[in-house]
Design a protein around this motif. Sequence first.
Motif, mmCIF file in Angstrom:
data_model
loop_
_atom_site.group_PDB
_atom_site.id
_atom_site.type_symbol
_atom_site.label_atom_id
_atom_site.label_comp_id
_atom_site.label_asym_id
_atom_site.label_seq_id
_atom_site.Cartn_x
_atom_site.Cartn_y
_atom_site.Cartn_z
ATOM 1 N N GLY A 8 -13.008 -54.560 -40.319
ATOM 2 C CA GLY A 8 -12.113 -53.478 -40.679
ATOM 3 C C GLY A 8 -11.562 -53.663 -42.081
ATOM 4 N N PRO A 9 -10.613 -52.821 -42.426
ATOM 5 C CA PRO A 9 -10.065 -52.852 -43.782
ATOM 6 C C PRO A 9 -9.245 -54.112 -44.047
ATOM 7 N N PRO A 10 -9.026 -54.421 -45.310
ATOM 8 C CA PRO A 10 -8.168 -55.561 -45.653
ATOM 9 C C PRO A 10 -6.751 -55.350 -45.134
ATOM 10 N N SER A 11 -5.995 -56.396 -45.171
ATOM 11 C CA SER A 11 -4.610 -56.405 -44.696
ATOM 12 C C SER A 11 -3.831 -55.166 -45.130
ATOM 13 N N TRP A 69 -6.858 -46.611 -47.043
ATOM 14 C CA TRP A 69 -8.250 -47.040 -46.901
ATOM 15 C C TRP A 69 -9.149 -45.824 -46.650
ATOM 16 N N ALA A 70 -8.867 -44.746 -47.417
ATOM 17 C CA ALA A 70 -9.650 -43.516 -47.377
ATOM 18 C C ALA A 70 -10.538 -43.500 -48.617
ATOM 19 N N TRP A 71 -11.831 -43.414 -48.421
ATOM 20 C CA TRP A 71 -12.795 -43.489 -49.514
ATOM 21 C C TRP A 71 -12.477 -44.688 -50.408
ATOM 22 N N PRO A 72 -12.423 -45.883 -49.826
ATOM 23 C CA PRO A 72 -11.970 -47.051 -50.574
ATOM 24 C C PRO A 72 -12.849 -47.440 -51.761
ATOM 25 N N VAL A 73 -14.148 -47.171 -51.696
ATOM 26 C CA VAL A 73 -15.004 -47.496 -52.844
ATOM 27 C C VAL A 73 -14.598 -46.632 -54.037
ATOM 28 N N VAL A 120 -11.422 -56.951 -56.053
ATOM 29 C CA VAL A 120 -11.480 -57.560 -54.722
ATOM 30 C C VAL A 120 -11.520 -56.463 -53.654
ATOM 31 N N PHE A 121 -10.674 -55.432 -53.801
ATOM 32 C CA PHE A 121 -10.707 -54.314 -52.853
ATOM 33 C C PHE A 121 -12.055 -53.603 -52.894
ATOM 34 N N LEU A 122 -12.611 -53.436 -54.087
ATOM 35 C CA LEU A 122 -13.928 -52.810 -54.216
ATOM 36 C C LEU A 122 -14.976 -53.630 -53.476
ATOM 37 N N ASP A 123 -14.929 -54.927 -53.644
ATOM 38 C CA ASP A 123 -15.867 -55.825 -52.967
ATOM 39 C C ASP A 123 -15.739 -55.688 -51.451
ATOM 40 N N GLU A 124 -14.513 -55.638 -50.956
ATOM 41 C CA GLU A 124 -14.286 -55.465 -49.516
ATOM 42 C C GLU A 124 -14.799 -54.102 -49.040
ATOM 43 N N ALA A 125 -14.577 -53.074 -49.841
ATOM 44 C CA ALA A 125 -15.009 -51.729 -49.451
ATOM 45 C C ALA A 125 -16.528 -51.620 -49.410
ATOM 46 N N LEU A 126 -17.200 -52.336 -50.286
ATOM 47 C CA LEU A 126 -18.662 -52.298 -50.315
ATOM 48 C C LEU A 126 -19.279 -53.056 -49.152
ATOM 49 N N GLY A 127 -18.538 -54.010 -48.607
ATOM 50 C CA GLY A 127 -19.031 -54.775 -47.466
ATOM 51 C C GLY A 127 -19.392 -56.182 -47.857
ATOM 52 N N GLU A 128 -19.427 -57.040 -46.875
ATOM 53 C CA GLU A 128 -19.613 -58.472 -47.098
ATOM 54 C C GLU A 128 -20.942 -58.818 -47.750
ATOM 55 N N ASP A 129 -22.000 -58.072 -47.465
ATOM 56 C CA ASP A 129 -23.319 -58.414 -48.002
ATOM 57 C C ASP A 129 -23.551 -57.876 -49.406
ATOM 58 N N ASP A 130 -22.610 -57.111 -49.945
ATOM 59 C CA ASP A 130 -22.800 -56.484 -51.244
ATOM 60 C C ASP A 130 -21.740 -56.938 -52.238
ATOM 61 N N ASP A 131 -21.557 -58.252 -52.407
ATOM 62 C CA ASP A 131 -20.548 -58.751 -53.333
ATOM 63 C C ASP A 131 -20.755 -58.155 -54.715
ATOM 64 N N VAL A 132 -19.653 -57.720 -55.336
ATOM 65 C CA VAL A 132 -19.708 -57.189 -56.691
ATOM 66 C C VAL A 132 -20.125 -58.297 -57.644
#
Length: 136
Positions: A8-11, A69-73, A120-132
């Motif tokens: 889910g979304p970050p804290s 956390w709406a359209w977070p990317v 960091v938020f962008l990285d989380e929004a993209l997902g764990e396998d897609d690190d910026v």
Amino acid sequence: MSDSPASGPPSFLGRLLYGGTLLYMAIDGFRHNEKRVEIARDRGVPLPELMVPLATGMLLVATLGLVLWAWPVVAALLVVLFFLSTTPAIHPFWELEGKERNDNKINFLKNVALTGAAIVFLDEALGEDDDVVDEE
């Protein structure tokens, strides 16, 4: 990134604290728009009467997107864009002297840290396998 799968979304508290800071900045920007336009004009920003409220509105909308956390990317990218476009233009401490240089350096570095958090938020929004930025 954490070692556990995304859950889910970050804290929410973290997003609220970060977003609260950015929200304050955006509201303050609207409240003191004339002063911000004047500063932007003095720094050589093109079309400051248009660009300052546009950038402030972008920050406001992007901040709400991150907090909710709406359209977070998109939201995180807009925050990064805001800071990358405004920070060097408005806080060119390397061109200044004395107290003005120090004050602008502090604001420049604060914005660098806020940009890092948006990444960091962008990285989380993209997902764990897609690190910026790939970790080595």
